[in-house]
Design an enzyme around this catalytic site. Structure first.
Site, PDB file in Angstrom:
ATOM      1  N   ASN A 210       6.973   0.585  -7.488  1.00  0.00           N
ATOM      2  CA  ASN A 210       6.259  -0.701  -7.471  1.00  0.00           C
ATOM      3  C   ASN A 210       5.080  -0.622  -8.436  1.00  0.00           C
ATOM      4  O   ASN A 210       4.879   0.390  -9.096  1.00  0.00           O
ATOM      5  CB  ASN A 210       5.812  -1.054  -6.044  1.00  0.00           C
ATOM      6  N   ASP A 282       9.655   1.196   0.930  1.00  0.00           N
ATOM      7  CA  ASP A 282      10.258   1.150   2.272  1.00  0.00           C
ATOM      8  C   ASP A 282      11.639   1.804   2.276  1.00  0.00           C
ATOM      9  O   ASP A 282      12.092   2.302   3.293  1.00  0.00           O
ATOM     10  CB  ASP A 282      10.355  -0.298   2.749  1.00  0.00           C
ATOM     11  N   LYS A 292      22.338  11.912 -15.442  1.00  0.00           N
ATOM     12  CA  LYS A 292      22.034  10.512 -15.755  1.00  0.00           C
ATOM     13  C   LYS A 292      23.268   9.636 -15.508  1.00  0.00           C
ATOM     14  O   LYS A 292      24.360   9.958 -15.998  1.00  0.00           O
ATOM     15  CB  LYS A 292      21.597  10.422 -17.220  1.00  0.00           C
ATOM     16  N   PHE A 329      -3.316  -1.002   4.934  1.00  0.00           N
ATOM     17  CA  PHE A 329      -3.426  -2.120   4.000  1.00  0.00           C
ATOM     18  C   PHE A 329      -2.162  -2.959   4.152  1.00  0.00           C
ATOM     19  O   PHE A 329      -1.121  -2.450   4.579  1.00  0.00           O
ATOM     20  CB  PHE A 329      -3.507  -1.614   2.555  1.00  0.00           C
ATOM     21  N   LYS A 343       1.716  -5.985  11.440  1.00  0.00           N
ATOM     22  CA  LYS A 343       1.757  -4.574  10.988  1.00  0.00           C
ATOM     23  C   LYS A 343       0.702  -3.746  11.718  1.00  0.00           C
ATOM     24  O   LYS A 343       0.955  -2.606  12.094  1.00  0.00           O
ATOM     25  CB  LYS A 343       1.510  -4.504   9.469  1.00  0.00           C
ATOM     26  N   LYS A 347       2.028  -0.604  13.964  1.00  0.00           N
ATOM     27  CA  LYS A 347       1.737   0.750  13.458  1.00  0.00           C
ATOM     28  C   LYS A 347       0.559   1.405  14.183  1.00  0.00           C
ATOM     29  O   LYS A 347       0.097   2.460  13.785  1.00  0.00           O
ATOM     30  CB  LYS A 347       1.487   0.680  11.943  1.00  0.00           C
TER      31      LYS A 347
HETATM   32  O1  PMT Z   1      -3.109   0.603  -6.461  1.00  0.00           O
HETATM   33  P1  PMT Z   1      -3.647  -0.733  -6.928  1.00  0.00           P
HETATM   34  O2  PMT Z   1      -2.989  -1.198  -8.186  1.00  0.00           O
HETATM   35  O3  PMT Z   1      -5.138  -0.741  -7.011  1.00  0.00           O
HETATM   36  O4  PMT Z   1      -3.246  -1.823  -5.828  1.00  0.00           O
HETATM   37  C1  PMT Z   1      -3.764  -1.730  -4.538  1.00  0.00           C
HETATM   38  C2  PMT Z   1      -2.720  -2.165  -3.494  1.00  0.00           C
HETATM   39  C3  PMT Z   1      -2.319  -3.594  -3.750  1.00  0.00           C
HETATM   40  C4  PMT Z   1      -1.481  -1.260  -3.577  1.00  0.00           C
HETATM   41  C5  PMT Z   1      -3.403  -2.000  -2.089  1.00  0.00           C
HETATM   42  O5  PMT Z   1      -4.529  -2.820  -2.051  1.00  0.00           O
HETATM   43  C6  PMT Z   1      -2.442  -2.385  -0.968  1.00  0.00           C
HETATM   44  O6  PMT Z   1      -2.366  -3.516  -0.569  1.00  0.00           O
HETATM   45  N1  PMT Z   1      -1.680  -1.392  -0.437  1.00  0.00           N
HETATM   46  C7  PMT Z   1      -0.620  -1.629   0.562  1.00  0.00           C
HETATM   47  C8  PMT Z   1       0.597  -2.131  -0.128  1.00  0.00           C
HETATM   48  C9  PMT Z   1       1.730  -2.579   0.774  1.00  0.00           C
HETATM   49  O7  PMT Z   1       2.619  -3.202   0.278  1.00  0.00           O
HETATM   50  O8  PMT Z   1       1.657  -2.264   1.993  1.00  0.00           O
HETATM   51  P2  PMT Z   1       2.820  -2.643   3.090  1.00  0.00           P
HETATM   52  O9  PMT Z   1       2.564  -4.010   3.563  1.00  0.00           O
HETATM   53  O10 PMT Z   1       4.178  -2.320   2.547  1.00  0.00           O
HETATM   54  O11 PMT Z   1       2.521  -1.565   4.179  1.00  0.00           O
HETATM   55  C10 PMT Z   1       1.565  -1.730   5.227  1.00  0.00           C
HETATM   56  C11 PMT Z   1       0.876  -0.417   5.480  1.00  0.00           C
HETATM   57  O12 PMT Z   1       1.830   0.569   5.872  1.00  0.00           O
HETATM   58  C12 PMT Z   1       0.145   0.153   4.285  1.00  0.00           C
HETATM   59  O13 PMT Z   1      -1.010   0.761   4.747  1.00  0.00           O
HETATM   60  C13 PMT Z   1       1.129   1.177   3.724  1.00  0.00           C
HETATM   61  O14 PMT Z   1       0.449   2.259   3.068  1.00  0.00           O
HETATM   62  C14 PMT Z   1       1.817   1.667   5.002  1.00  0.00           C
HETATM   63  N2  PMT Z   1       3.223   2.091   4.802  1.00  0.00           N
HETATM   64  C15 PMT Z   1       4.181   1.236   4.382  1.00  0.00           C
HETATM   65  C16 PMT Z   1       5.486   1.670   4.278  1.00  0.00           C
HETATM   66  C17 PMT Z   1       5.804   2.995   4.597  1.00  0.00           C
HETATM   67  N3  PMT Z   1       7.029   3.447   4.485  1.00  0.00           N
HETATM   68  N4  PMT Z   1       4.824   3.818   4.995  1.00  0.00           N
HETATM   69  C18 PMT Z   1       3.560   3.384   5.114  1.00  0.00           C
HETATM   70  O15 PMT Z   1       2.666   4.143   5.476  1.00  0.00           O
END
Ligand code: PMT
Length: 401
Positions: A210, A282, A292, A329, A343, A347
């Site tokens: 991403n 995810d 390749k 986040f 979330k 979590k």
């Molecule tokens: O890195 P930058 O370019 O500065 O951008 C910052 C950011 C946009 C990446 C950051 O601000 C942000 O929003 N991070 C979370 C991105 C996200 O898509 O999170 P999510 O909604 O998929 O996941 C929710 C939470 O679960 C997050 O804390 C994530 O770290 C965590 N997660 C998600 C999936 C997974 N398999 N394991 C996790 O721990």
């Protein structure tokens, strides 16, 4: 640094050519700068340059014939919130350690030593740095509670040889000033931060990932460091570098979600505050091709089978103990609040920081962000669009941990 008074002492080494840039950076951060120099410093940088950039007279001569600043060595330290000497030559280091005050810079420094935070950035040839007399002076200075030495760096020296003795770049010095002025509200706390993207390989040359740059996570890590915390930063592939002040971080670079889970799980039991800023994939390809993948003639579609990655936040949420704070986040494109709150609950997070891709200047890759912080007890706080450094400060202020 808004409104802070920084007193910059410049002594006579070639690294003095970098100090005009330091003045510019400090002023850009909102500080007011005054300068004091040794006579020899003016062989390397002119009084006009220092005066023009700082917007104030340079204190260079204790006995100037017409000197309206006759007691500057007393009034400047009183004015200053912090003094930084950059570069500090072997001569100034030794004098400072011995309490010798025989010119504008050293008299000013002498009256600062017991009262104000002082940063000293030595810069000299590596042979001079290794001189036992200088080593003793350095040891003495390390013993002063309000003095902090900024270690010289290894690299190419002005004399053409390589070794330890280079003054760090102005942006690194500026970061040290900022850190020294930041109240140590997180002293003794251990913080774990995840940042950046994860990269899930398809074959040796392709991957699923991403747009996360790591900027938000780095900004949080730096702010925690400035506040005195011990910080472990687990980060996916990023163009950002660990250099200068950031070297105090425990840095764990990883590629995949599984590696990020392993590194985060290792640090988590010791962590008081965990902030999961990473954009974790995810799903990952079900299998990674050893070679390749080749284009198949006559076949115009391709199916990639993905399997679910572990959810790091949920895994840590299950292991969380009393006294540990877990912050997630959420980056959303629709139903932002509802999705973020879902979330946080699923979590077992204490806080969730929501950023929406619908907000211009927020989210991936940008230098700015706009977030809303929700706490599991129902409170919420809006942080308006600002640089990620400022957003990091607001996030940390918003976590009542
Ligand atoms: O890195 P930058 O370019 O500065 O951008 C910052 C950011 C946009 C990446 C950051 O601000 C942000 O929003 N991070 C979370 C991105 C996200 O898509 O999170 P999510 O909604 O998929 O996941 C929710 C939470 O679960 C997050 O804390 C994530 O770290 C965590 N997660 C998600 C999936 C997974 N398999 N394991 C996790 O721990």
């Amino acid at each position: 640094m808004q409104g802070k008074h920084i007193l910059l002492g410049v002594s006579g080494g070639i690294a003095a050519y970098k100090t005009p840039e330091l003045i510019r950076l400090l002023i850009k951060q909102g500080a007011e700068v005054r300068t004091t120099v040794t006579r020899n410093a003016l062989q390397f940088v002119t009084e006009t340059t220092l005066q023009t950039l700082s917007g104030a007279p340079v204190y260079s001569d204790v006995f100037a014939a017409i000197n309206e600043h006759a007691t500057e060595h007393i009034s400047l330290p009183e004015w200053a919130d912090l003094m930084i000497v950059a570069p500090a030559t072997a001569n100034v280091l030794a004098k400072c350690a011995a309490g010798i005050a025989d010119d504008a810079l050293t008299t000013t420094l002498c009256s600062c030593m017991a009262h104000k935070p002082i940063l000293i950035a030595p810069a000299m040839n590596d042979k001079m740095w290794e001189n036992p007399a200088i080593e003793r002076a350095v040891e003495t200075l390390r013993g002063f509670p309000n003095v902090r030495l900024i270690e010289p760096e290894e690299g190419l020296l002005a004399c053409g040889t390589s070794g330890k003795g280079r003054m760090p770049e102005p942006d690194v010095l500026c970061e040290h000033v900022l850190a020294a002025l930041t109240p140590k509200t997180m002293q003794g706390r251990r913080v774990l931060i995840t940042a950046g993207p994860t990269v899930e390989p398809i074959d040796p040359v392709r991957f699923v990932s991403n747009y996360s740059s790591g900027k938000m996570g780095f900004a949080l890590a730096r702010e925690c460091l400035r506040r005195g915390a011990e910080v472990t930063l687990v980060c996916g592939p990023t163009a950002l570098h660990i250099e200068g002040y950031d070297r105090q971080l425990t840095y764990r670079p990883v590629q995949t979600a599984q590696q990020m889970l392993a590194a985060a799980s290792e640090a988590f039991p010791e962590s008081d505050l965990t902030i999961l800023c990473a954009a974790v994939a995810d799903y990952r390809p079900a299998s990674v091709a050893q070679e390749k993948l080749k284009k198949q003639p006559g076949i115009d579609t391709m199916t990639l089978r993905l399997v679910e990655n572990p959810d790091i936040a949920a895994t840590l949420g299950r292991k969380k103990q009393a006294g540990q704070t877990l912050v997630g986040f959420a980056l959303e494109t629709e139903n932002e609040e509802q999705n973020a709150l879902g979330k946080m609950a699923r979590k077992n997070l204490d806080f969730i920081v929501l950023n929406s891709l619908r907000d211009e200047g927020a989210g991936f890759g940008t230098d700015t962000n706009r977030v809303r912080i929700y706490s599991s007890d129902g409170a919420k706080k809006d942080c308006p669009l600002a640089r990620k450094e400022a957003v990091a400060r607001q996030i940390l202020d918003g976590l009542t941990t």
